[in-house]
Write a protein that holds these residues in place. Sequence first.
Motif, mmCIF file in Angstrom:
data_model
loop_
_atom_site.group_PDB
_atom_site.id
_atom_site.type_symbol
_atom_site.label_atom_id
_atom_site.label_comp_id
_atom_site.label_asym_id
_atom_site.label_seq_id
_atom_site.Cartn_x
_atom_site.Cartn_y
_atom_site.Cartn_z
ATOM 1 N N THR A 114 46.711 31.541 14.918
ATOM 2 C CA THR A 114 45.671 31.131 16.139
ATOM 3 C C THR A 114 46.183 31.616 17.304
ATOM 4 N N ARG A 115 45.465 32.449 18.219
ATOM 5 C CA ARG A 115 45.726 32.919 19.498
ATOM 6 C C ARG A 115 45.569 32.055 20.519
ATOM 7 N N PHE A 116 46.716 31.512 21.224
ATOM 8 C CA PHE A 116 46.538 30.401 22.292
ATOM 9 C C PHE A 116 46.466 31.202 23.445
ATOM 10 N N ILE A 117 45.399 31.033 24.298
ATOM 11 C CA ILE A 117 45.240 31.732 25.519
ATOM 12 C C ILE A 117 45.234 30.804 26.611
ATOM 13 N N LEU A 118 46.339 30.547 27.452
ATOM 14 C CA LEU A 118 46.609 29.633 28.703
ATOM 15 C C LEU A 118 46.328 30.469 29.931
ATOM 16 N N LEU A 119 45.596 29.650 30.704
ATOM 17 C CA LEU A 119 45.327 30.286 32.019
ATOM 18 C C LEU A 119 45.009 29.579 33.206
ATOM 19 N N ASP A 120 45.214 30.071 34.282
ATOM 20 C CA ASP A 120 45.197 29.163 35.693
ATOM 21 C C ASP A 120 43.628 29.151 36.075
ATOM 22 N N THR A 121 43.381 27.876 36.272
ATOM 23 C CA THR A 121 41.759 27.826 36.196
ATOM 24 C C THR A 121 41.556 26.829 37.711
ATOM 25 N N ASN A 122 42.902 26.940 38.419
ATOM 26 C CA ASN A 122 42.787 25.767 39.599
ATOM 27 C C ASN A 122 42.179 26.549 40.698
ATOM 28 N N GLY A 123 40.767 26.887 40.664
ATOM 29 C CA GLY A 123 40.150 27.858 41.948
ATOM 30 C C GLY A 123 40.102 27.163 43.101
ATOM 31 N N ARG A 124 40.195 25.830 43.092
ATOM 32 C CA ARG A 124 40.209 25.296 44.644
ATOM 33 C C ARG A 124 41.516 25.628 45.267
ATOM 34 N N GLU A 125 42.562 25.904 44.555
ATOM 35 C CA GLU A 125 43.662 26.227 45.451
ATOM 36 C C GLU A 125 43.560 27.494 45.818
ATOM 37 N N ALA B 192 55.488 29.912 43.044
ATOM 38 C CA ALA B 192 56.759 30.689 43.000
ATOM 39 C C ALA B 192 57.794 30.025 42.182
ATOM 40 N N ILE B 193 57.731 28.506 42.499
ATOM 41 C CA ILE B 193 58.505 27.677 41.619
ATOM 42 C C ILE B 193 58.262 27.679 40.196
ATOM 43 N N TYR B 194 56.831 27.515 39.789
ATOM 44 C CA TYR B 194 56.474 27.520 38.396
ATOM 45 C C TYR B 194 56.900 29.005 37.747
ATOM 46 N N GLN B 195 56.658 30.010 38.526
ATOM 47 C CA GLN B 195 56.795 31.281 37.831
ATOM 48 C C GLN B 195 58.157 31.557 37.576
ATOM 49 N N HIS B 196 59.054 30.704 38.343
ATOM 50 C CA HIS B 196 60.525 30.612 38.071
ATOM 51 C C HIS B 196 60.996 30.066 37.038
ATOM 52 N N VAL B 197 60.528 28.627 37.160
ATOM 53 C CA VAL B 197 60.777 27.526 36.095
ATOM 54 C C VAL B 197 60.161 27.885 34.615
ATOM 55 N N TYR B 198 58.886 28.465 34.777
ATOM 56 C CA TYR B 198 58.246 28.413 33.423
ATOM 57 C C TYR B 198 57.979 30.088 33.066
ATOM 58 N N GLY B 199 57.160 30.716 34.009
ATOM 59 C CA GLY B 199 56.895 32.215 33.717
ATOM 60 C C GLY B 199 55.431 32.468 34.334
ATOM 61 N N PRO B 200 55.042 33.260 33.834
ATOM 62 C CA PRO B 200 53.720 33.945 34.219
ATOM 63 C C PRO B 200 52.319 32.573 33.996
ATOM 64 N N LEU B 201 51.768 32.680 35.054
ATOM 65 C CA LEU B 201 50.393 31.714 35.238
ATOM 66 C C LEU B 201 49.459 31.824 34.025
ATOM 67 N N ASN B 202 49.308 33.042 33.648
ATOM 68 C CA ASN B 202 48.156 33.385 32.373
ATOM 69 C C ASN B 202 49.001 34.061 31.388
ATOM 70 N N TYR B 203 49.017 33.514 30.129
ATOM 71 C CA TYR B 203 49.668 34.039 29.047
ATOM 72 C C TYR B 203 49.187 33.711 27.656
ATOM 73 N N THR B 204 49.398 34.261 26.694
ATOM 74 C CA THR B 204 48.877 34.192 25.574
ATOM 75 C C THR B 204 50.071 34.057 24.300
ATOM 76 N N PHE B 205 49.803 33.332 23.316
ATOM 77 C CA PHE B 205 50.892 33.579 22.074
ATOM 78 C C PHE B 205 50.390 33.288 20.846
ATOM 79 N N ASP B 206 50.673 33.742 19.639
ATOM 80 C CA ASP B 206 49.917 33.542 18.637
ATOM 81 C C ASP B 206 50.769 32.706 17.685
ATOM 82 N N TYR B 207 50.172 31.857 16.894
ATOM 83 C CA TYR B 207 50.969 30.942 15.881
ATOM 84 C C TYR B 207 50.118 30.630 14.776
ATOM 85 N N ALA B 208 50.590 30.755 13.624
ATOM 86 C CA ALA B 208 49.577 30.380 12.357
ATOM 87 C C ALA B 208 48.433 31.143 12.494
#
Lengths: 197, 285
Positions: B161-172, B143-159
């Motif tokens: 290039t599509r950057f895909i960032l995602l939560d892979t912390n399966g053990r949690e 919840a803190i990360y969602q407030h301070v940063y935003g979604p756990l999985n997100y993408t953005f495009d730059y030059a």
Amino acid sequence: MASTNKLNWCLVGLLLAAPALPARAQAHPPKAPFFLTLHLAGGTGLVALGGGVRVAHERLEPEVLVGYLPRRLSGTKGLAIFTLKTTYLPWTPRFGDSRWHAAPLTLGARLTYTTGQQFFLTAASSGRYQPGYYWWSSAVRAGLLLGTRLGYQPSGGLRTALYSELSTNDLHLVSALTNRSLRLPEILTLGGGAKVR
Amino acid sequence: MLHEFPACLPWLRDLLRSGLQLLAGGLLLGSCQLIEYSPNQAYVPVRERGQTARNLQLLGAATGTDTVRFVFVGDTQRFYDETEAFVTSVNQQRGIDFVLVAGDLSDFGLTREFQWVNRRLAALRPPYLTVIGNHDLVGNGRAIYQHVYGPLNYTFDYAGTRFILLDTNGREDGFGGRVPDLPWLRRQLADTAGARRTVVVSHVPPTDEDFDPALVSGYTAALRADPRLVFHLSGHVHRFTAGQPFHDGVSYLTTYSLKKRRYHILTVWGARQFRLETVAYGLDK
């Protein structure tokens, strides 16, 4: 999960039973030593209610508080925070015959237990990690307190004291002790409240 | 009492008055920062919320270039002294589009830690972007990360290039088969509009024991199937590794934690071309 819940309830039971112990130790108190507390902020919830007892020649105040962190602040569900706290009052001057009394400096220690499925008592008890994966408990915090208070007692009325205190907790302290760039105000939390006796 | 000052010293009076105002303001501001209801609260002041969206807005769109050049570093995790030295070093670099922090921003998942890290990284000249780490999920960290940063999985495009960032912390997640979110990842990889290259970023690499073992083959297969993928970037292991551990032509890189006082600069261009530079800083301390 079941074992975590059992542990949680054991801890809650312990916290609730705690104030009975020092009360019994003081067989003949000179005056009803019990007080009620309303506490705001300071890491124990938006608001916390509880009470305790004055022991050790009016020098120690063990107490129990139950705090509430509403959904708006927790970001998830509303959370209950149980606090076991002791305040030491080394110096409690009275101003002549006046009804005012003070404790310019108070020292304290506390343990808080935060409810909620996202918190673990120990990492191993959550069943997700090997022992030692996370060395701390995310549910329990230990804290140190430094405060001041001012009280007033009308003749025949209740003795009321207002207090404020600065606190820090074990993990904030560990962070500051391992980093020169973390300044003292960055690890301090302000809280305060009223005690009625 | 101020009006009792001699008339010949109005400047002293003004100085005192502004001094008092400053002191009062400082105390007020200071006490606001001191007020905390729980070390696990997700609530932070408005200016400290939504850093991902804020930084993406600062990043904007690349104009007239096919090349993207960014700093890649791992776990800031209670390394505040090193984080300050890192910021100083990165700010001396030229031509950096953004900084990518590969998770474990915090050590204990506490509110203050996210604030301490953000206040230090906010001094970076380029915008910075993050992906969530396992330590960030401890306690109320999600919840803190969602407030301070935003979604756990997100993408953005730059030059291009599509950057895909995602939560892979399966053990949690107790290895529940939900993290990483493979259907979401496949949807992002399938969306080829507007980008000629893909970069996937996560905290825990699929070679690690903290990655959900039931999802490794699905995850790596999804990456393998994307002909535009340049590489996969991770943190978590606190050291630099590079290779093709699944022998399928997909490159997996991991980077240093802040403790190591080293970071990478990655430059990506053309059809999946890239260059890796390593910068060491502040090692004399």
